[in-house]
Design a protein around this motif. Structure first.
Motif, mmCIF file in Angstrom:
data_model
loop_
_atom_site.group_PDB
_atom_site.id
_atom_site.type_symbol
_atom_site.label_atom_id
_atom_site.label_comp_id
_atom_site.label_asym_id
_atom_site.label_seq_id
_atom_site.Cartn_x
_atom_site.Cartn_y
_atom_site.Cartn_z
ATOM 1 N N ASN A 102 0.819 -1.212 0.000
ATOM 2 C CA ASN A 102 0.000 0.000 0.000
ATOM 3 C C ASN A 102 0.857 1.267 0.000
ATOM 4 O O ASN A 102 1.838 1.370 0.754
ATOM 5 C CB ASN A 102 -0.918 0.026 1.231
ATOM 6 N N GLN A 111 -12.039 0.839 1.049
ATOM 7 C CA GLN A 111 -12.453 1.267 -0.282
ATOM 8 C C GLN A 111 -13.738 0.544 -0.712
ATOM 9 O O GLN A 111 -14.143 -0.437 -0.091
ATOM 10 C CB GLN A 111 -11.321 1.011 -1.264
ATOM 11 N N GLU A 140 -7.251 2.802 1.616
ATOM 12 C CA GLU A 140 -6.422 3.986 1.465
ATOM 13 C C GLU A 140 -5.768 4.216 2.822
ATOM 14 O O GLU A 140 -6.465 4.318 3.847
ATOM 15 C CB GLU A 140 -7.265 5.196 1.067
#
Length: 299
Positions: free
Chosen positions: A109, A247, A254
């Motif tokens: 991420n 999400q 996120e």
């Protein structure tokens, strides 16, 4: 005649109840973990949304909280928020028990936000960091992403009432990397030492604390611990709000670090982190854990 005091059976029944309920939870966890990741996460979301949540009274509590904060909101909309909230709770629960899969998925991420540069600068200079958040989305997503970058991020947790459940719950947090410390005197020495050494610590601040000062949260007074701000001031630590925002696909996140809170005083700083969380809840109320007893009669 001799008489003996009646035996207090409440302790026995409480212990037995904890043991049996933990057996059910462990069985559910094992069954879910046997499934592929992309099946187990939404499945556990539905189990909590339609089964455990209503049976345990969590849906009712969420609806009561929503009615307190947004009484003018149509009832149907509050019901939709409560349902999605429970679904997120279920997904987060099994994600945190997916000790191999979840951190691996979060390791790639990209971490965004104004707080990234501040974190990097603090780490480079050996300055301690307190990463503060609430029960929103899944905060472990951001912690796992940061650990994958090589950070030794400790966690501070509140012991569960069920000691059998608490034992394996703590192990799941440890599996994400970094030491974890229990709230209270028992864990204080450990996390203070971790901070003093220039480490990073995650703190969740959005649960009711009896006797704590009341701060405005979503328009209502909520007793909130000053711990995060007080520790930041005491040990000259950067205080950075962060969020793991689920999400629309329900599986990805996120991972965001907001700008650090400017050092001032504990009351002002605590209201600022409370405002940060309130802004996130207003943006997407389905991601916050409305199931907590966040607002109680003021003490």
């Amino acid at each position: 005649m001799s008489s003996s005091a009646p035996k207090d059976k409440s302790g026995f029944f409480r212990t037995t109840g904890h043991y049996l309920s933990n057996l059910l939870i462990v069985g559910l966890i094992k069954a879910a973990l046997a499934l592929p990741y992309q099946i187990r996460i939404p499945l556990m979301g539905r189990v909590v949304q339609w089964g455990i949540g209503p049976l345990a009274g969590y849906r009712r509590r969420a609806l009561n909280n929503l009615a307190l904060i947004w009484p003018e909101m149509p009832k149907q909309q509050r019901q939709q928020i409560a349902g999605k909230c429970l679904n997120n709770v279920g997904r987060s629960f099994i994600e945190n028990y997916s000790a191999a899969d979840f951190p691996k998925r979060m390791s790639t991420n990209n971490i965004t936000g104004e707080g990234v540069a501040a974190l990097d600068a603090a780490v480079a200079s050996g300055k301690p960091v307190i990463l503060v958040t609430g029960h929103y989305g899944n905060y472990e997503a951001t912690r796992a992403a940061l650990v994958a970058r090589g950070l030794n991020i400790g966690g501070l947790y509140r012991d569960m009432k069920n000691p059998y459940f608490n034992a394996h719950y703590v192990k799941t947090m440890e599996a994400f990397g970094g030491p974890v410390f229990p709230q209270g005197r028992r864990g204080t020495a450990g996390f203070v030492k971790h901070l003093k050494s220039g480490g990073q610590l995650v703190l969740l601040f959005d649960q009711h604390v009896f006797g704590a000062p009341a701060f405005d949260f979503l328009g209502q007074p909520a007793n909130t611990a000053l711990s995060a701000a007080e520790l930041a001031l005491r040990y000259d630590a950067a205080l950075i709000p962060f969020y793991g925002i689920r999400q629309p696909d329900g599986l990805t996140f996120e991972t965001v670090l907001e700008a650090p809170i400017t050092p001032s005083d504990a009351m002002t700083m605590t209201q600022e982190i409370t405002d940060s969380l309130a802004a996130r809840v207003n943006q997407d109320p389905t991601q916050w854990f409305w199931v907590h007893r966040r607002w109680r009669p003021q003490s």
